[in-house]
Design a protein around this motif. Structure first.
Motif, PDB file in Angstrom:
ATOM      1  N   GLU A  32       0.824  -1.200   0.000  1.00  0.00           N
ATOM      2  CA  GLU A  32       0.000   0.000   0.000  1.00  0.00           C
ATOM      3  C   GLU A  32       0.863   1.257   0.000  1.00  0.00           C
ATOM      4  O   GLU A  32       0.531   2.253  -0.657  1.00  0.00           O
ATOM      5  CB  GLU A  32      -0.927  -0.005   1.222  1.00  0.00           C
ATOM      6  N   LYS A  64       1.923   1.925  -3.508  1.00  0.00           N
ATOM      7  CA  LYS A  64       0.819   2.442  -4.307  1.00  0.00           C
ATOM      8  C   LYS A  64       0.526   3.906  -3.983  1.00  0.00           C
ATOM      9  O   LYS A  64       0.027   4.654  -4.826  1.00  0.00           O
ATOM     10  CB  LYS A  64      -0.431   1.594  -4.076  1.00  0.00           C
ATOM     11  N   GLN A  65       0.846   4.309  -2.741  1.00  0.00           N
ATOM     12  CA  GLN A  65       0.637   5.695  -2.320  1.00  0.00           C
ATOM     13  C   GLN A  65       1.766   6.614  -2.789  1.00  0.00           C
ATOM     14  O   GLN A  65       1.739   7.813  -2.533  1.00  0.00           O
ATOM     15  CB  GLN A  65       0.523   5.766  -0.797  1.00  0.00           C
ATOM     16  N   LYS A 122       7.993   5.263  -2.603  1.00  0.00           N
ATOM     17  CA  LYS A 122       8.738   4.281  -3.379  1.00  0.00           C
ATOM     18  C   LYS A 122      10.003   3.775  -2.689  1.00  0.00           C
ATOM     19  O   LYS A 122      10.623   2.813  -3.167  1.00  0.00           O
ATOM     20  CB  LYS A 122       9.113   4.881  -4.737  1.00  0.00           C
ATOM     21  N   ALA A 127       4.310  -3.995  -6.141  1.00  0.00           N
ATOM     22  CA  ALA A 127       3.328  -2.905  -6.113  1.00  0.00           C
ATOM     23  C   ALA A 127       3.903  -1.589  -6.649  1.00  0.00           C
ATOM     24  O   ALA A 127       3.219  -0.564  -6.639  1.00  0.00           O
ATOM     25  CB  ALA A 127       2.818  -2.700  -4.691  1.00  0.00           C
ATOM     26  N   GLY A 128       5.143  -1.628  -7.109  1.00  0.00           N
ATOM     27  CA  GLY A 128       5.736  -0.426  -7.689  1.00  0.00           C
ATOM     28  C   GLY A 128       6.818   0.215  -6.853  1.00  0.00           C
ATOM     29  O   GLY A 128       7.352   1.271  -7.224  1.00  0.00           O
TER      30      GLY A 128
END
Length: 359
Positions: free
Chosen positions: A287, A290-291, A294, A325-326
């Motif tokens: 999460e 995603k926010q 990074k 998730a990035g």
């Protein structure tokens, strides 16, 4: 001569009482034992070693408190036919192949050696230091027996868990007292309580964060403090673990001089269908990515030594969840292990609990 520790009159060089008959068992010079305890480790990562270890661990009522008639068939017929393979594969990834032992064993040995050296410098040969495992080897029984045989008339038992939990500190103490029940002549005993707010423990954590951050090119957006989880039901039944973890995170943040929100408290190692303490680390790091956060760092304050839950779960499963998730930069900050600041903290806790037993 009169032995100052025990008050017995001992014949020099013979180890027997001056007034005792010739066939009297030898009387050893009284010592104080310091017995460190950690969770445990399988003897190897093969199927049967893993099955023995997992069976002992997952049969502990402090860990899984379901009724035996309901839990044991599930454990023996399903879980222990499959999980030893997957757990063994995970252990193989982190195994210390040079010494043929788990990292937890290697680190606990190093911690014990440094603590023994520190206590020897202060108290000479009057204090005996050793370690045991709650599950697996070396067993608590064997080490208590060895200390009694070595002449320890007082034993300080130290579960290496900064935070109290029924499934960690309490079960270690349970096993220690079960071992004591087998002794004809029980030594006096003390157990070391939780030390989650000890200033030197917080200082050691803070130094580990500062040292890790100093070597990073990109500063993390947030520090995640990942603690081992437990069913939420345990908290509602009175286990103080959750509160201890939250306070450690706060004290660490204050020592670092960071603003509120700079450290997130999360929980890992969820097992079974019921709700555990939240947020779950594996979900929380995803999460964060995603926010837009990074770059993160993760620390595991509840573990005194790196083990399967940190080296494989955090640095494996949880890292992958963040990156999938990035997330871009994931920094795992190792446990305190046998670094000098940690050993200083543990020695301070031991000395405080030996008060009145040593000069």
């Amino acid at each position: 001569m009169l032995d100052a520790k025990s008050g017995n009159i001992v014949v020099p060089g013979e180890g027997r009482l001056a007034h005792a008959p010739a066939d009297h068992p030898p009387v050893r010079k009284a010592k104080i034992g310091v017995l460190l305890a950690n969770l445990g480790t399988p003897d190897n990562y093969d199927y049967w070693s893993m099955r023995r270890y997992l069976n002992e661990f997952l049969s502990d009522k402090r860990v899984i408190d379901y009724a035996s008639w309901k839990w044991q068939p599930l454990l023996q017929l399903i879980i222990l036919t499959k999980r030893p393979f997957s757990s063994g594969a995970n252990y193989k990834l982190i195994w210390n192949h040079d010494l043929n032992e788990s990292p937890l064993m290697t680190i606990t040995k190093a911690q014990t050696a440094k603590i023994a050296q520190g206590l020897a410098e202060r108290h000479g040969a009057d204090v005996m230091v050793d370690f045991c495992m709650r599950y697996g080897n070396p067993s608590t029984d064997s080490k208590v027996r060895a200390m009694v045989e070595a002449g320890c008339e007082k034993i300080l038992f130290f579960p290496l868990y900064p935070h109290y939990a029924g499934a960690t500190s309490a079960t270690a103490n349970d096993q220690f007292f079960r071992a004591m029940m087998k002794e004809k002549r029980q030594p006096a005993v003390r157990t070391v309580p939780e030390y989650f707010e000890h200033p030197l423990y917080i200082e050691a954590l803070a130094q580990s964060v500062e040292q890790a951050y100093a070597g990073l090119e990109v500063k993390p957006d947030v520090l995640v403090a990942s603690y081992h989880g437990m069913p939420k039901r345990y908290l509602m039944s009175g286990d103080p673990y959750h509160c201890h973890c939250a306070k450690t995170s706060r004290l660490l943040r204050e020592r670092l001089g960071w603003e509120k929100g700079a450290i997130d408290t999360t929980f890992q190692s969820v097992f079974g269908p019921e709700e555990w303490l939240k947020p779950y680390t594996v979900e929380h790091v995803a999460e964060l990515a995603k926010q837009g956060k990074k770059n993160i760092a993760v620390i595991a304050p509840a573990f005194s030594a790196d083990c399967i839950e940190t080296l494989e779960e955090i640095n494996g499963e949880i890292r992958e969840a963040f990156e999938h998730a990035g997330g871009e930069t994931f920094t795992y900050i190792p446990c305190l292990n046998d670094n000098d600041a940690h050993i200083t903290a543990l020695l301070a806790v031991i000395e405080e609990n030996l008060a009145g037993w040593v000069g």
